[in-house]
Design an enzyme around this catalytic site. Sequence first.
Site, short mmCIF file in Angstrom:
data_model
loop_
_atom_site.label_atom_id
_atom_site.label_comp_id
_atom_site.label_asym_id
_atom_site.label_seq_id
_atom_site.Cartn_x
_atom_site.Cartn_y
_atom_site.Cartn_z
N ASN A 43 0.85 -1.19 0.00
CA ASN A 43 0.00 0.00 0.00
C ASN A 43 0.88 1.24 0.00
O ASN A 43 1.58 1.48 0.99
CB ASN A 43 -0.89 0.02 1.24
CG ASN A 43 -1.72 1.29 1.31
OD1 ASN A 43 -2.64 1.46 0.53
ND2 ASN A 43 -1.38 2.18 2.23
N GLU A 44 0.88 1.96 -1.09
CA GLU A 44 1.60 3.23 -1.16
C GLU A 44 3.07 3.08 -0.77
O GLU A 44 3.67 4.02 -0.25
CB GLU A 44 0.95 4.29 -0.26
CG GLU A 44 -0.44 4.68 -0.66
CD GLU A 44 -0.96 5.91 0.07
OE1 GLU A 44 -0.29 6.37 1.02
OE2 GLU A 44 -2.02 6.40 -0.32
O1 AHR Z 1 -7.32 6.77 3.31
C1 AHR Z 1 -6.47 7.26 4.29
C2 AHR Z 1 -5.01 6.95 4.02
O2 AHR Z 1 -4.60 7.56 2.85
C3 AHR Z 1 -4.69 5.51 3.77
O3 AHR Z 1 -4.52 4.81 4.95
C4 AHR Z 1 -3.41 5.58 3.02
O4 AHR Z 1 -3.23 4.50 2.15
C5 AHR Z 1 -3.49 6.91 2.30
O5 AHR Z 1 -2.36 7.65 2.48
#
Ligand code: AHR
Length: 764
Positions: free
Chosen positions: A343-344
């Site tokens: 994730n990211e």
């Molecule tokens: O949606 C909130 C946050 O935004 C998530 O946890 C993250 O993946 C993004 O930076």
Amino acid sequence: MSDTAPVPLSLTLGEPTGVTLDPDLWGIFLEDINWSLDGGLNAELLRNGDFEFTHADRPGWGPLTAWQHTGEVEIRTEDPVHPHNGTYVRLTGPVTLTNEGFDAIRVEAGARYRFSAFTWRVQGVGEAALAIVDAAGEPLAQATLATPEGGWHEASLDLVAERGGLGRLRVTVPRGLTLELDALSLRPCGSDGEPLTFRQDLVDTLRALEPSFVRFPGGCVAHGLGLGNLYHWKQTVGPREERVPSFNTWGYHQSRQIGYLEYFELCELLGATPMPIVAAGVSCQNLRGRAACIPMEDMPAYVQDILDLVEFANGGPDTRWGARRAELGHPEPFGLRWLGLGNEDEITRDFEVRYAMVAEALASQHPEVTVIGTAGPQPFGPDFERGWEFAREQRVAVVDEHAYRTPRWFHQNLDRYDDYDREGPAVYFGEYAARTNSVRSALAEAAFMITMERNGDIVRLASYAPLLARLGTTQWVPDLIYFDADDVLPSASYHVQRMFSVERGEAVVDVALEGETHVPVPPRPAGNVRLAAPGARVRVDDASIDGAPVAPVEVGESEVELGAIGADGVVELTATRVEGSEGMIVRLGGTGTDDFLQVDLGSWQNKTTVVHSFADGISNDIDGPYAHPGMSTDVPMRVRIALDGPRIRVWVDDELRHDLVEDRRPEQRVVAGCTVRTAEDGTREHVLRLVNATDRPRRATFALPEGGAALRGVATVLAGADPDAGQPFEASPVEPREVAIDLAAGEPWEIPAWSFTVAVLRAG
Ligand code: AHR
């Protein structure tokens, strides 16, 4: 023509483009942020019922957070109910122990509440009294709690409310009795008399969205802050006392009462397919700027954990984890088809090696699962580029893109997917929102969603984020659905999501638009140079604007004006932090809240530099963040910022750190899209979507397909509010309404200002 007179618009509905939509296109993103689970979807009424809160969750929190007591209460850890649930209390009567719940416990007269706990009679005789009491201490519901002798005993009993109201759960232990307690729980019972897992009104609100998939558990929660905080699914299943609670990356506590089994069950309740997101063997990089990596020697075990998760979801009862699922009460498999890996994440070599290990194992052992890759936190930039490059190298099927941007960004980027490479990976637009919660934002999202449908061959999946936020406990805005203990407040964006999800087409039809569809973005207006230093005090000297010297100033929390600057101009200054831990902000041009640039010299805990542009009072980061050692106390930092129309350059200590051209392309504010589908009775239907994000209605005339036969049906229209109405923490200022539509070729149809319409039409 008056300012409110309709503007002509002509639409030609053409032939199918050959693009078909993935039936999974519209889903939801469920992360434990903003108290979405505990205090939200979790029907549990007690907070910290297991005494497992610690200062790691939040400084000042501990085993007795959310509890009050009179008399002798001892915190103990010897011989716990389970090692994963190591803390409990010993109550030596006379004592009362009261839990306040999540800002009070709401009870309804006549309703049944299931209390359960582990209790241990240490010595003495008698019974504890249980009551849900009102503010005056008077019972709304009551029962007695008997504890047999001999170790931990699992108690379960029902309280039926004699009266409704706001209460707290009180346990009273009489003099002469010493009792130990752990894992207390209080849940409302459903119509079948069994305790609820999920809060019903929130589930109903989610169900109305008809999501195709549910992404879980994040977001950042999926990979956590450090290896100890990675979301390990096995820690979240089984009896509650055996689950491993953890601090939440968003600054609170995860009880894990809603764990992986409950998540899969929620998907089933919503008729959605699961989409777990698992860490790719690395934690979030926002921990002191570096991701923690699972050591290579531990990776085989981690890979096996992920394979086990798929088996837990999909395996037959003859498999180890399928049998575990059956043992936990769900013999039927959940049909997992999607799984996100990462994730990211920062796309480093450490990430890539670990990602490849997990992906390979999944491909060889679970070909039924499509793995989704990740491309950083922004819809551009180094991690985005490298994430996509890596995805192509790895032949990843789908890449997760994220974009939290201004409405302007969405309206300027409606062609984003038109030119994507059709041979490479597809897109999951997995987290997005147009800031913040206004009608303007919702319409910008609708416009972008139309273009995702138009590009349904490349955009296979999408989910707005975040989904839920409890009022008063929010870490992130905007959110799709706000709620408190009593009410659910869906935003305007919620209505937009629903208007896409409940009326889906199958194949895209060409739509040509003629008329005023774009709104120009004028050059950035002149304004002042303004400085601020939230979290620090900074001395600014040797400053000049366009070569004219400016007197030294000291800057703190509040903004200080340095002088006027035009669209082209140069600011130079030396900034020396006098105290504090953060850096400084320079704002340039524009008005007070609108259309200005901001350069962060030490944002994100003084670790990066970033350039933002503000439009409609909302910020977009348009360059960076780029890593930087930050400002240090007593160390001067020389800063030079040059504006050259839309070009912006920033030097720090003579190093050119930002050189970019701001996007000032016009915004497309009138947008149309159309799909077709075959209805249950075999009739062909058009699903027409129209956004008018301008302050003038459109008088639309249609050139129709199918020999020009009239199209008739029903339109759902979201309109009638000021574009800037709708704020975080509020319900949408506008609700969709239905109107009958009869479109004959050449007949006009008025599309309201600031509106989104979805019309389902049939010929004849
Ligand atoms: O949606 C909130 C946050 O935004 C998530 O946890 C993250 O993946 C993004 O930076």
